[in-house]
Scaffold this motif. Structure first.
Motif, mmCIF file in Angstrom:
data_model
loop_
_atom_site.group_PDB
_atom_site.id
_atom_site.type_symbol
_atom_site.label_atom_id
_atom_site.label_comp_id
_atom_site.label_asym_id
_atom_site.label_seq_id
_atom_site.Cartn_x
_atom_site.Cartn_y
_atom_site.Cartn_z
ATOM 1 N N THR A 106 -24.340 30.490 -15.458
ATOM 2 C CA THR A 106 -23.249 31.282 -14.888
ATOM 3 C C THR A 106 -23.174 32.608 -15.621
ATOM 4 O O THR A 106 -23.274 32.667 -16.844
ATOM 5 N N TYR A 107 -22.966 33.657 -14.836
ATOM 6 C CA TYR A 107 -22.760 34.992 -15.382
ATOM 7 C C TYR A 107 -21.496 35.518 -14.710
ATOM 8 O O TYR A 107 -21.364 35.479 -13.488
ATOM 9 N N SER A 108 -20.559 35.946 -15.497
ATOM 10 C CA SER A 108 -19.330 36.465 -14.893
ATOM 11 C C SER A 108 -18.983 37.826 -15.479
ATOM 12 O O SER A 108 -19.251 38.104 -16.652
ATOM 13 N N VAL A 109 -18.407 38.651 -14.620
ATOM 14 C CA VAL A 109 -18.006 40.000 -14.998
ATOM 15 C C VAL A 109 -16.506 40.125 -14.734
ATOM 16 O O VAL A 109 -16.042 39.932 -13.601
ATOM 17 N N LYS A 110 -15.735 40.413 -15.785
ATOM 18 C CA LYS A 110 -14.285 40.556 -15.620
ATOM 19 C C LYS A 110 -13.987 41.839 -14.847
ATOM 20 O O LYS A 110 -14.527 42.900 -15.146
ATOM 21 N N GLN A 111 -13.121 41.701 -13.840
ATOM 22 C CA GLN A 111 -12.739 42.833 -13.003
ATOM 23 C C GLN A 111 -11.452 43.457 -13.538
ATOM 24 O O GLN A 111 -10.714 42.844 -14.320
ATOM 25 N N GLU A 112 -11.146 44.668 -13.113
ATOM 26 C CA GLU A 112 -9.949 45.368 -13.579
ATOM 27 C C GLU A 112 -8.664 44.622 -13.226
ATOM 28 O O GLU A 112 -7.676 44.707 -13.956
ATOM 29 N N ASP A 113 -8.680 43.873 -12.112
ATOM 30 C CA ASP A 113 -7.463 43.163 -11.693
ATOM 31 C C ASP A 113 -7.301 41.809 -12.397
ATOM 32 O O ASP A 113 -6.417 41.034 -12.057
ATOM 33 N N GLY A 114 -8.166 41.490 -13.384
ATOM 34 C CA GLY A 114 -8.046 40.256 -14.142
ATOM 35 C C GLY A 114 -8.880 39.111 -13.601
ATOM 36 O O GLY A 114 -9.003 38.081 -14.243
ATOM 37 N N THR A 115 -9.467 39.268 -12.412
ATOM 38 C CA THR A 115 -10.346 38.230 -11.868
ATOM 39 C C THR A 115 -11.752 38.417 -12.438
ATOM 40 O O THR A 115 -12.031 39.412 -13.122
ATOM 41 N N HIS A 116 -12.585 37.467 -12.141
ATOM 42 C CA HIS A 116 -13.976 37.557 -12.554
ATOM 43 C C HIS A 116 -14.879 37.495 -11.327
ATOM 44 O O HIS A 116 -14.655 36.677 -10.436
ATOM 45 N N LYS A 117 -15.871 38.343 -11.294
ATOM 46 C CA LYS A 117 -16.939 38.223 -10.296
ATOM 47 C C LYS A 117 -17.963 37.292 -10.926
ATOM 48 O O LYS A 117 -18.472 37.553 -12.014
ATOM 49 N N VAL A 118 -18.236 36.154 -10.258
ATOM 50 C CA VAL A 118 -19.062 35.102 -10.846
ATOM 51 C C VAL A 118 -20.378 34.983 -10.077
ATOM 52 O O VAL A 118 -20.387 34.937 -8.850
ATOM 53 N N PHE A 119 -21.446 34.900 -10.825
ATOM 54 C CA PHE A 119 -22.788 34.703 -10.267
ATOM 55 C C PHE A 119 -23.314 33.372 -10.782
ATOM 56 O O PHE A 119 -23.361 33.137 -11.985
ATOM 57 N N GLN A 120 -23.688 32.478 -9.863
ATOM 58 C CA GLN A 120 -24.312 31.209 -10.226
ATOM 59 C C GLN A 120 -25.822 31.392 -10.057
ATOM 60 O O GLN A 120 -26.285 31.726 -8.961
#
Length: 168
Positions: A53-67
């Motif tokens: 899993t690779y995740s990138v924290k977004q400005e709105d507090g969510t994470h964009k997640v790549f499996q």
């Protein structure tokens, strides 16, 4: 199942993780990222897989997640197209075939007027005794390689190299 291995403990694991890192390098990043191995499995028959899993924290507090899922299958290549029926070696004249200790050779034309550069092994002298009793000396022997175990029954040893005077 999480498997924690030190680098170098499992080369396939390390190679798959390197693949994950190569993919992650191309994905979006803002400096606030996480990456982890979720699962590494080996099937005992040459197959391995890694889920990460690779995740990138977004400005709105969510994470964009790549499996990411990478796999590796190990197998043995018996070079069937080279050694098998209808393969390259079927084009050889069987009378010119020399197999010594599982290595396959083919006798060249041994034309005395050919330059050594155009002869197998640069024109080096080989004395060969076939298992049927024939003896020859050639200056034009071409090496095709080690016969894979799968094809050794098809290309059994049929000769040995001998030294001048008959010693092997």
């Amino acid at each position: 199942m999480n498997v924690y291995l030190k680098p170098g403990e499992n080369l396939v694991h390390d190679a798959l993780w390197d693949g994950v890192l190569a993919i992650v390098e191309k994905l979006p990043s803002n400096g606030n990222t996480r990456r982890s191995i979720d699962e590494f499995t080996e099937d005992g028959m040459g197959g391995s897989a890694m889920r990460a899993t690779y995740s990138v924290k977004q400005e709105d507090g969510t994470h964009k997640v790549f499996q990411l899922t990478l796999s590796c299958e190990e197998s043995i290549d018996h070079e069937d197209g080279f050694w098998g029926p209808g393969g390259t070696r079927d084009g050889d004249d069987p009378a010119k075939r020399v197999v010594v200790a599982g290595e396959h050779y083919v006798l060249g034309d041994d034309k005395p007027d050919y330059p050594k550069a155009f002869k197998g092994f640069g024109g080096r002298r080989f004395a060969i005794e076939f298992l049927d009793g024939r003896r020859i000396v050639t200056h034009d022997l071409w090496h095709q390689g080690v016969v894979p175990p799968k094809w050794r029954e098809r290309y059994p040893n049929n000769a040995r190299f001998v030294q001048p005077g008959g010693a092997s």
